[in-house]
Design an enzyme around this catalytic site. Structure first.
Site: not given
Length: 890
Positions: A492, A769
């Protein structure tokens, strides 16, 4: 009841109360936001400087002098005490022109200081017509196959002995590292940065005079896929998203003693061949076979074996731009703290810190031996755990050159290698295939990120809070790699707009990221759709709509308005407001159309309070707070900020229009989401935090009720956090500002999951995260998005700086600051420091018996409002100050 502050100032310590101009030191000027202004892309760069002066000195004017090729020029004195981003007072620079600049200032008594040290600024190639270089690469690279071996490109040339100056301007389709006469040029890595390549491709400028020689010379470059043609995107990514070629664009300009110039640009005279890099990819890693090294390929006299004419491409030179921020570089070397053997028999290195970069190895062994390096952030069951990396293999391989035979005189030669065109996010590295006995000192981790200047520090009497703050710093370092990414390890690594929008205040304190983010905002505008839509991440992956359709979303799209305001607030850069104003305006106008006459943004897809800890692992947008409440709250806030931006820019009609719009959205929010008492339709921590901090309650009574309710919700949750990306940056401020400081500290000091200190006690060395990326039982969260290096939830550090440390900017660029630490009984000391545009501001406080002692350092150009607990406020000018007040409870 208030008490007077006992103040011990620098004057009382023996320094003279007034200062003559001759006692003043002016720093060499800085140009725009660049520490290295070689090849600057601005013809009239703004100037900044700092002053060191005894107490009592007040600047009243400044004067700028420049030495240019046509002589020395002194600008007329300017009657101003400004010293940050002041206008260039001369004729604009032209391409390639240099100016040696110095500053002096005048005091109120009319006397002038000595001139500052000089600094040189040099313009880059400012006009498209300045470029003659074309993209060149291996002709075989036009093959559409996904995985192609990267090439080397080179050219030889001859020079006379009268060279007085040499500049190399370089960029690439892909990544490039240049060598001249066998020597590496610069220390930059992963260049050029990832930008919206079709609109903006950055080039860098190097002084290469010392690398050249009279007679024969050679220039060459290593090329790598990078973002341009490498695999990027989710699920392993797709190749060739920007182009299929791998090309160098370089222009070497040599100036001779008589003023004439020789240009060696990339063109059909270059040749290309294969080097030892067999494969290079940002996600997968790099495979380097040292047996394939080409001896002397970047030296003059190379025989050219294996090299053939290049393919020459095309490039719109109007898209080549100088960078606004620093390059990516190696900034730290980290040695392993522990070496273990995994159950599978692999050697595993623990570097003690989740970092971003790559390994450097020193190894010797038999020819053809391959050492494999795999990277991961966490361990499970004694092995490195790679599932969170998804499609990113994060595997590097080095095949040894080795001795040609047992009698080779280089039989014991140590080979040193690190990858060139990849990076990984990792704490642990698994090594297999190492020849002989493994020596832990033979492997080091090299930390890479954009080489910004560190500007912010925090420490306290609580080691867990200090570790939390360090985690925030490391998270920022690992995700500021050419652009502000969400994470650095999996498939990503994208410039998610919402993540940086909420983290920008913290980032702007910790590092001088003004140029870095200012440049990225140009990409935000370049990717903005005609209707005003801001993509979820920038740059957009071409064809990436199959993963993330480009559609409007609150919090993320609001980066167009709120991040330029943050840069103005923290760096005093009004220019970024002007540059980004039309982009910001298009965004708010879009939301206004979507909301319609009711002023409620209650339709369409929204991420809302992304990653609320109560959300299911595979549905991170399923938050306790209504996503449309979040969207409308942000609509009100961005409209308000846009009105303030317009006012700063002197756009009176726009300021009035967006001020009215913000008021209308606030009224609509209240009618839809606020009950009579002040209760919200979403009775959740994020909802109250947004409404409190964005000023959305119609009455003080409702606001007071909401503050109490927020504190109750925190207490009911056992002081555990219940907010995601939208609420986390605001909740501690919402509690503090509504009179519940102790509850804010309760939230901060909680160490059970979910909480900030839970991550610390679980061994986290960066911000995660998810609040439970690593669960209490030691297993990794099963969600598909489980990163151990995401900075968004670390936005609480901004509150730590302002509330624990007590340092808040209340005028753009810290021109005026408020020193107001709000101690908690669980802390006995704290210190915060920030290298502001005017100089170092620091606050250090400690509890000594029944007294609170505070030391404050204020630089020239800054006024500080001192507001210690229970004491009368006072203002102080620059200097060193000590204050003592009785300890009072908040």
């Amino acid at each position: 009841m208030t008490t007077s502050i006992t103040a011990i100032t620098a004057d009382q310590a023996g320094r003279p109360p007034a200062a003559a101009a001759e006692q003043v030191t002016v720093t060499a000027p800085r140009f725009e936001h660049l520490r290295e202004p070689l090849g600057i892309g601005v013809a009239s760069p703004r100037l900044s400087w700092k002053l060191d002066a005894p107490s009592g000195f007040e600047p009243s004017a400044y004067q700028v002098e420049a030495m240019r090729a046509d002589g020395r020029t002194e600008a007329e004195p300017v009657a101003s005490s400004e010293q940050v981003l002041v206008d260039w007072p001369f004729e604009p620079l032209v391409s390639r022109e240099a100016a040696v600049v110095r500053i002096r200032v005048q005091g109120r008594d009319g006397a002038w200081s000595a001139w500052s040290e000089s600094a040189t600024v040099e313009a880059g190639l400012l006009e498209p017509s300045d470029w003659s270089a074309a993209p060149v690469g291996g002709a075989w690279e036009e093959d559409p196959e996904a995985e192609r071996r990267p090439s080397l490109v080179r050219r030889e040339f001859s020079l006379p002995d009268d060279v007085v100056s040499a500049r190399l301007y370089v960029t690439a389709h892909g990544l490039a590292e240049v060598e001249i006469n066998g020597s590496r040029i610069g220390a930059d890595a992963l260049a050029p940065d990832w930008t919206v390549y079709g609109e903006r491709l950055t080039y860098r400028t190097y002084d290469v005079l010392d690398a050249l020689r009279a007679g024969g010379n050679a220039i060459g470059a290593w090329l790598g896929d990078g973002w341009y043609r490498g695999r990027i995107g989710f699920h392993g990514g797709y190749p060739n998203l920007y182009g299929a070629d791998l090309s160098l664009i370089a222009q070497l300009e040599v100036t001779h003693a008589d003023g004439t110039r020789t240009t060696i640009a990339t063109d059909a005279d270059w040749t290309a061949g294969f080097g030892p890099i067999l494969r290079s990819n940002l996600y997968f890693g790099e495979h380097y076979d040292a047996r394939e090294e080409v001896a002397g390929w970047s030296l003059p006299g190379f025989d050219g074996e294996g090299f053939s004419p290049v393919a020459v491409g095309s490039r719109d030179t109007g898209t080549l731009v100088a960078p606004q921020g620093p390059p990516v570089r190696n900034t730290q070397v980290v040695s392993p703290v522990e070496v273990t053997t995994s159950p599978s028999g692999a050697t595993v290195l623990d570097f003690g810190q989740n970092l971003v970069g790559r390994l450097r190895i020193r190894v010797s062994g038999a020819r053809g031996t391959t050492v494999q390096l795999r990277h991961a952030e966490v361990m499970q069951d004694g092995e490195i755990y790679t599932r969170p990396l998804r499609g990113a293999l994060a595997t590097d391989r080095y095949t040894l050159r080795g001795p040609a035979s047992d009698t080779d005189p280089d039989a014991d030669q140590v080979e040193v290698w690190e990858p060139r065109f990849t990076f990984h996010g990792f704490r642990y590295a698994e090594i297999t295939g190492w020849p002989g006995t493994f020596d832990p000192s033979a492997v080091e981790a090299l930390v890479y990120h954009s080489d910004m200047e560190r500007t912010g520090w925090f420490e306290s009497s609580d080691p867990l809070l200090d570790r939390l703050h360090e985690n925030v710093v490391w998270g920022m370092r690992g995700n500021f790699v050419g652009l502000p990414t969400d994470c650095p390890q999996r498939d990503e690594r994208l410039g998610w707009t919402g993540d940086i929008q909420v983290f920008a205040p913290t980032a702007s304190f910790l590092y001088d990221c003004a140029g870095f983010l200012g440049g990225w905002l140009r990409d935000v505008e370049a990717e903005q759709l005609d209707d005003g839509t801001i993509p979820w991440y920038v740059p957009v992956i071409p064809g990436g709509s199959e993963w993330t359709p480009i559609r409007p979303g609150a919090v993320w799209g609001d980066v167009a308005v709120l991040t330029p305001w943050t840069l103005f607030e923290r760096f005093g850069d009004r220019g970024v407001l002007a540059t980004q104003y039309e982009s910001a305006k298009r965004w708010v106008d879009l939301v206004d159309r979507l909301a319609g006459p009711g002023h409620l943004w209650n339709t369409g897809f929204q991420l809302g309070d992304w990653l609320d800890p109560a959300a299911p692992p595979n549905d991170p947008a399923d938050a306790a707070t209504d996503r449309y409440l979040v969207a409308t709250a942000y609509f009100a806030w961005s409209a308000k900020r846009l009105g303030e931006t317009a006012a700063e820019l002197g756009l009176t009609a726009d300021a009035e229009h967006y001020g009215r719009l913000a008021a209308a959205v606030r009224d609509a929010f209240a009618a839809e989401y606020v009950l009579d008492s002040g209760e919200l339709t979403s009775d959740a921590q994020t909802a109250y935090s947004l409404a409190l901090e964005f000023g959305l309650f119609p009455t003080p009574e409702q606001r007071d009720w909401a503050g109490r309710r927020l504190a109750e919700l925190v207490a009911e949750a056992g002081n555990r956090i219940a907010t995601g990306f939208a609420g986390t940056p605001l909740i501690t401020d919402a509690l503090t500002d509504s009179g519940h400081l102790s509850t804010a500290y309760d939230l901060l000091f909680e160490d059970e999951c979910p909480s900030w200190l839970y991550t610390v006690k679980q061994g986290g060395t960066t911000i995660w995260e998810r609040w439970d990326s690593l669960r209490p039982d030691g297993t990794v969260n099963p969600g598909g998005m489980t990163s151990f290096n995401h900075y968004a939830l670390g936005a609480v550090a901004d509150w730590m700086h302002r509330t624990i440390g007590g340092l808040t900017s209340v005028a753009p660029g810290y021109r005026r600051v408020r020193i107001a630490p709000r101690p908690d009984p669980r802390l006995t000391s704290a210190a915060v420091a920030h290298e502001s545009p005017y100089g170092r501001i620091s606050v250090s406080w400690r509890v000594v018996g029944e007294a609170l002692e505070a030391d404050v350092v204020v630089p020239v150009g800054v006024t500080a409002e001192i507001a210690l607990p229970g004491a009368e406020e006072q203002a102080v000018a620059h200097g060193e100050h000590r204050f003592v007040v009785p300890v009072v409870s908040d």
